[in-house]
Structure formats: C-alpha cells, structure tokens
Write a protein that holds these residues in place. Structure first.
Motif, PDB file in Angstrom:
ATOM      1  N   MET A   1      -5.022  -3.845  -2.413  1.00  0.00           N
ATOM      2  CA  MET A   1      -4.245  -2.752  -3.017  1.00  0.00           C
ATOM      3  C   MET A   1      -2.912  -2.643  -2.285  1.00  0.00           C
ATOM      4  SD  MET A   1      -5.280   1.253  -3.422  1.00  0.00           S
ATOM      5  CE  MET A   1      -4.151   2.411  -4.192  1.00  0.00           C
ATOM      6  N   VAL A   2      -1.822  -2.586  -3.027  1.00  0.00           N
ATOM      7  CA  VAL A   2      -0.497  -2.545  -2.446  1.00  0.00           C
ATOM      8  C   VAL A   2       0.156  -1.208  -2.741  1.00  0.00           C
ATOM      9  CG1 VAL A   2       1.767  -3.627  -2.409  1.00  0.00           C
ATOM     10  CG2 VAL A   2      -0.255  -5.041  -2.696  1.00  0.00           C
ATOM     11  N   GLN A   3       0.748  -0.625  -1.703  1.00  0.00           N
ATOM     12  CA  GLN A   3       1.437   0.639  -1.901  1.00  0.00           C
ATOM     13  C   GLN A   3       2.738   0.408  -2.647  1.00  0.00           C
ATOM     14  OE1 GLN A   3       1.976   2.435   1.904  1.00  0.00           O
ATOM     15  NE2 GLN A   3      -0.212   2.573   2.343  1.00  0.00           N
ATOM     16  N   TYR A  11       8.040  -1.778   1.795  1.00  0.00           N
ATOM     17  CA  TYR A  11       6.741  -1.141   1.605  1.00  0.00           C
ATOM     18  C   TYR A  11       5.706  -1.778   2.517  1.00  0.00           C
ATOM     19  CZ  TYR A  11       5.640  -5.290  -1.181  1.00  0.00           C
ATOM     20  OH  TYR A  11       5.447  -6.580  -1.593  1.00  0.00           O
ATOM     21  N   MET A  12       4.541  -1.103   2.638  1.00  0.00           N
ATOM     22  CA  MET A  12       3.410  -1.629   3.396  1.00  0.00           C
ATOM     23  C   MET A  12       2.234  -1.809   2.449  1.00  0.00           C
ATOM     24  SD  MET A  12       3.293   0.275   7.125  1.00  0.00           S
ATOM     25  CE  MET A  12       3.135   1.915   6.407  1.00  0.00           C
ATOM     26  N   ASP A  13       1.444  -2.842   2.699  1.00  0.00           N
ATOM     27  CA  ASP A  13       0.233  -3.014   1.908  1.00  0.00           C
ATOM     28  C   ASP A  13      -0.913  -2.238   2.535  1.00  0.00           C
ATOM     29  OD1 ASP A  13      -0.704  -4.458   4.062  1.00  0.00           O
ATOM     30  OD2 ASP A  13      -0.409  -6.418   3.124  1.00  0.00           O
ATOM     31  N   ALA A  14      -2.102  -2.383   1.960  1.00  0.00           N
ATOM     32  CA  ALA A  14      -3.255  -1.614   2.426  1.00  0.00           C
ATOM     33  C   ALA A  14      -3.665  -1.974   3.850  1.00  0.00           C
ATOM     34  CB  ALA A  14      -4.438  -1.817   1.489  1.00  0.00           C
ATOM     35  N   SER A  15      -3.229  -3.142   4.322  1.00  0.00           N
ATOM     36  CA  SER A  15      -3.553  -3.575   5.681  1.00  0.00           C
ATOM     37  C   SER A  15      -2.418  -3.265   6.652  1.00  0.00           C
ATOM     38  CB  SER A  15      -3.832  -5.087   5.705  1.00  0.00           C
ATOM     39  OG  SER A  15      -4.943  -5.392   4.888  1.00  0.00           O
ATOM     40  N   PHE A  16      -1.454  -2.448   6.212  1.00  0.00           N
ATOM     41  CA  PHE A  16      -0.318  -2.016   7.022  1.00  0.00           C
ATOM     42  C   PHE A  16       0.636  -3.158   7.374  1.00  0.00           C
ATOM     43  CE2 PHE A  16      -3.663   1.094   7.871  1.00  0.00           C
ATOM     44  CZ  PHE A  16      -3.015   2.267   7.512  1.00  0.00           C
ATOM     45  N   ASN A  17       0.642  -4.205   6.543  1.00  0.00           N
ATOM     46  CA  ASN A  17       1.643  -5.252   6.712  1.00  0.00           C
ATOM     47  C   ASN A  17       2.931  -4.789   6.057  1.00  0.00           C
ATOM     48  OD1 ASN A  17      -0.117  -7.282   7.952  1.00  0.00           O
ATOM     49  ND2 ASN A  17      -1.099  -7.424   5.936  1.00  0.00           N
ATOM     50  N   PRO A  46      14.556  -8.176  12.186  1.00  0.00           N
ATOM     51  CA  PRO A  46      14.073  -7.581  10.931  1.00  0.00           C
ATOM     52  C   PRO A  46      13.770  -6.096  11.089  1.00  0.00           C
ATOM     53  CG  PRO A  46      12.317  -8.839  11.991  1.00  0.00           C
ATOM     54  CD  PRO A  46      13.571  -9.106  12.774  1.00  0.00           C
ATOM     55  N   PRO A  47      13.613  -5.385   9.991  1.00  0.00           N
ATOM     56  CA  PRO A  47      13.270  -3.951  10.072  1.00  0.00           C
ATOM     57  C   PRO A  47      12.016  -3.735  10.926  1.00  0.00           C
ATOM     58  CG  PRO A  47      13.858  -4.515   7.829  1.00  0.00           C
ATOM     59  CD  PRO A  47      13.775  -5.819   8.587  1.00  0.00           C
ATOM     60  N   GLN A  48      12.032  -2.692  11.703  1.00  0.00           N
ATOM     61  CA  GLN A  48      10.908  -2.401  12.593  1.00  0.00           C
ATOM     62  C   GLN A  48       9.768  -1.751  11.834  1.00  0.00           C
ATOM     63  OE1 GLN A  48      11.240  -1.129  17.008  1.00  0.00           O
ATOM     64  NE2 GLN A  48      11.232   0.765  15.839  1.00  0.00           N
ATOM     65  N   HIS A  49       8.558  -2.115  12.193  1.00  0.00           N
ATOM     66  CA  HIS A  49       7.384  -1.547  11.543  1.00  0.00           C
ATOM     67  C   HIS A  49       7.318  -0.043  11.849  1.00  0.00           C
ATOM     68  CE1 HIS A  49       3.301  -0.951  10.162  1.00  0.00           C
ATOM     69  NE2 HIS A  49       3.256  -2.213   9.741  1.00  0.00           N
ATOM     70  N   PRO A  50       7.082   0.801  10.847  1.00  0.00           N
ATOM     71  CA  PRO A  50       7.022   2.257  11.083  1.00  0.00           C
ATOM     72  C   PRO A  50       6.006   2.671  12.131  1.00  0.00           C
ATOM     73  CG  PRO A  50       7.129   1.792   8.742  1.00  0.00           C
ATOM     74  CD  PRO A  50       6.937   0.474   9.423  1.00  0.00           C
ATOM     75  N   LEU A  51       4.904   1.924  12.233  1.00  0.00           N
ATOM     76  CA  LEU A  51       3.885   2.295  13.213  1.00  0.00           C
ATOM     77  C   LEU A  51       4.400   2.184  14.644  1.00  0.00           C
ATOM     78  CD1 LEU A  51       0.602   0.738  11.742  1.00  0.00           C
ATOM     79  CD2 LEU A  51       1.394   3.109  11.661  1.00  0.00           C
ATOM     80  N   VAL A  52       5.354   1.291  14.871  1.00  0.00           N
ATOM     81  CA  VAL A  52       5.922   1.150  16.211  1.00  0.00           C
ATOM     82  C   VAL A  52       6.642   2.428  16.615  1.00  0.00           C
ATOM     83  CG1 VAL A  52       7.597  -0.100  17.628  1.00  0.00           C
ATOM     84  CG2 VAL A  52       6.139  -1.349  16.029  1.00  0.00           C
TER      85      VAL A  52
END
Length: 377
Positions: A1-3, A11-17, A46-52
């Motif tokens: 499932m993709v957000q 965007y991030m997918d369901a696995s937070f990629n 590249p853009p930084q991951h939001p979780l960081v």
C-alpha cells in the motif's frame, strides 16, 4: 500500500521508504529569504527522510528536559545552601547557568521545527541569532570549565600558597568570560565570519562551508582560541592535579613504611577512595571535553580546510548534537563530584535517594570538594 504523494511529489510507502522526483535535493523548496543562510553544499544530497528530523526533535526534547532538571538542581542547591555560596562555587553555578541558557534557547525551537517543517522555519535572522546564542553559551561554558580547573589546581596543588579567589576576583573572571564570549560570538553580525544552517537544515551554527578568507579566518580564530587554547589549559591543570595526588599518596606510603605501619590514615578505605576520586574526576573532566567537543570542532575544520565532500548532513548534524550533550553532563561531573553538594542534595531533595553523610571532623571550610594536596621538592 502506497501513501498518496504530496503536492511536491514526495511520499513514503507503507514501509516508510521515501520517494521523490528525480533531481530533487535538500534545497528543492527552500523559501528565498532562507537561502542566505543555507550553503549550496547541501544541494548535492537527496531530501532527508522525515523520520530523521523527528528523531532529532525527540532527542532535543529529551536533552532539554535533562538539562533543565540537572542544571536547575545545581543552581538551586548551590544558591540555597549557605555553606556552598562561596566565590569559587559561583563558577559551577555559572557553568550550570550557561548550559541551561543554551538548551532553553535551542531545545524547544528545534523540537517544534522537527515536527512542523523539514527545514529551519523561523527565517534567516533567527537562524543567525540561534547560532550566536549557542556560540556564546558554548564558549562561556568552555571558559568556565577552564576557570574551575584553575581553581581546583590552586586548591589541590598549590594549597595555602595558591591564589585566594575573593568575591571580587570571581566577579571579574565571570564578567571577562561573558564579555569575551559575547564579543567574539557577535562578530558575524559585524562582518567577520558567519552563521548558517547545519546539515539537517533544522539547526544553525558556524559557517564553515564558505570558501572566502573572511569566514575561514574566523573559523581559525574560533578553533584556536575557543577550543584548542582552553583545552590545553584544562589539560595542564588536571594533569598537575593527578600528578600531585599521585605524589602525595606515594609520600604517605613512604612515610608509613619508615614508621613501620600499614598506613598513616585513620580510615584507609575512605581516604584512599577520596584520593582515587580526585584523580578520576580530573581525568574524566579532560576526557569528557575531548570526546564531546573534538568531533564537532574537527568537522568544522575539515569543512574549512579539508575535503568538504565527506561532510554529509549526518556528519554535520551528529557531532553538533553530541556537543550539546555537554550541557547535561557538565553538572554531573562538576557538581556531583563535590561532597558538600551531595550532602545538600540528600538533605534538600531526599526523593532522589542520594545518601551522603557529613564526615566526622569536617571543619566547614570549602575547597571545591577536594582536599589540598601539596608536593614539595
């Protein structure tokens, strides 16, 4: 499932990629007014991951809480306990104050920013002001640690022949520390040096990526006079302290051997632990300084005169964050190593479970928590 993708295509997918359009980098949507404090160097990543950013936001919040509790407790105990209100102990209070001011001004803005926007959201001037406050408090803390080292060197090594720190002398030292820190840190506002966002784009610090000599010379000055010189002085003071303690202990053992007794001490275990504690605190002070501040200082200098390609966002951000942990560890090392502080803490804040009983024969004088050790040739 993709957000679903946002309007910017990231965007991030369901696995937070994290997914982003080809060609996007960290600077893809920066407002124009912020670009004056953001180096083009960060555009190659590249853009930084939001979780960081969320992780750093949580860490800054935890750091702020620990800082507020630890430094607040030091200030409260030292000012409330009459026997601790001595000129030399005001250096420890000043250290706690500068550390508390640092995280009070720097913790909440970053925590909020981390969950609201992916880059510094308060504008260019606020970024410079944020970095300036950090530089002022950081420099004041480092110089205060040097003065504390000098004071303990006076007490432990010099003993009665050392320079007596009067309230007037203590005030002059503290005024000089804050005056120097403010003047030097404010120089970027007057044309020498600069401040910029760091690798994560959510915090600000020294501009160590610009290649013009104006910025480089300021970084050299800050590196030498705000880090190397204080480190040398601190290392000298605590090396002398450890040497004096070792020589004092060796002299006592030699004298005991001449008198054909096991020890000249009435309570060997307790007094030996006091000697060992002095040496451990001295070594810890220097090692703590080296381990916490050196990575940040050298990342700055690598970027100024080395290979900037190795200065990634995380290489920039992690040492900067680790340097701020000093604001939490300083009160632990400098205050907890003070026996009378622990006595007052066990009395004033019993819920902490600290048990420190006043030793028999204490004369009520205050020598910064350690006994005087003086060696003669």
């Amino acid at each position: 499932m993709v957000q679903a993708a946002g309007s910017d295509g990231i965007y991030m997918d369901a696995s937070f990629n994290l997914y982003y359009p080809k060609g996007y980098n960290q600077l893809y949507d920066l407002p124009e007014d912020l670009k004056s404090v953001v180096s083009e160097h960060w555009g190659q990543f590249p853009p930084q991951h939001p979780l960081v950013s969320h992780i750093f936001g949580i860490l800054f919040f935890v750091l702020w809480l620990v800082n507020f509790f630890g430094n607040g407790l030091v200030i409260f105990i030292f000012l409330k306990t009459k026997s601790l209100r001595t000129p030399t102990n005001m250096f420890v209070v000043n250290l706690a104050l500068s550390d508390a001011c640092m995280m009070f001004c720097m913790g909440p803005p970053v925590t909020i920013n981390a969950f609201v926007q992916r880059y510094w959201m308060y504008g260019a001037f606020a970024c410079q002001l944020y970095a300036c406050i950090g530089a002022i408090c950081g420099t004041a803390s480092l110089l205060t640690m040097v003065v504390i080292g000098y004071d303990r060197y006076n007490v432990i090594v010099k003993g009665f022949s050392g320079v007596k720190i009067t309230p007037g002398k203590a005030f002059i030292m503290l005024a000089a520390i804050w005056g120097y820190s403010i003047v030097v840190s404010a120089m970027p506002f007057f044309g020498w040096g600069g401040y910029m966002t760091e690798g994560g784009l959510m915090t600000c610090g020294y501009d160590y990526l610009s290649q013009d000599w104006n910025k480089k010379s300021y970084m050299w000055f800050a590196f030498v006079f705000n880090f190397i010189v204080p480190l040398i002085f601190n290392a000298f003071f605590y090396t002398k302290i450890v040497k004096a303690v070792v020589m004092h202990e060796a002299a006592l053992k030699a004298q005991a051997k001449k008198m054909n007794v096991d020890s000249l001490r009435s309570n060997t275990d307790d007094n030996e632990s006091a000697e060992v504690r002095i040496a451990k605190v001295a070594i810890t002070n220097v090692m703590l300084w080296i381990c916490i501040w050196t990575p940040y200082a050298f990342v700055n200098m690598i970027a100024v005169f080395g290979n900037q390609a190795i200065v990634t966002p995380m290489v920039s951000q992690i040492p900067a964050f680790c340097a701020k942990t000093a604001s939490c560890l300083n009160p632990v090392v400098y205050a907890i190593s003070h026996p009378k502080y622990r006595e007052a803490l066990s009395r004033e804040v019993p819920c902490l479970g600290i048990r420190e009983e006043r030793k028999a024969g204490s004369n009520g004088t205050d020598n910064g928590g350690e006994e005087s050790v003086q060696t003669k040739a």
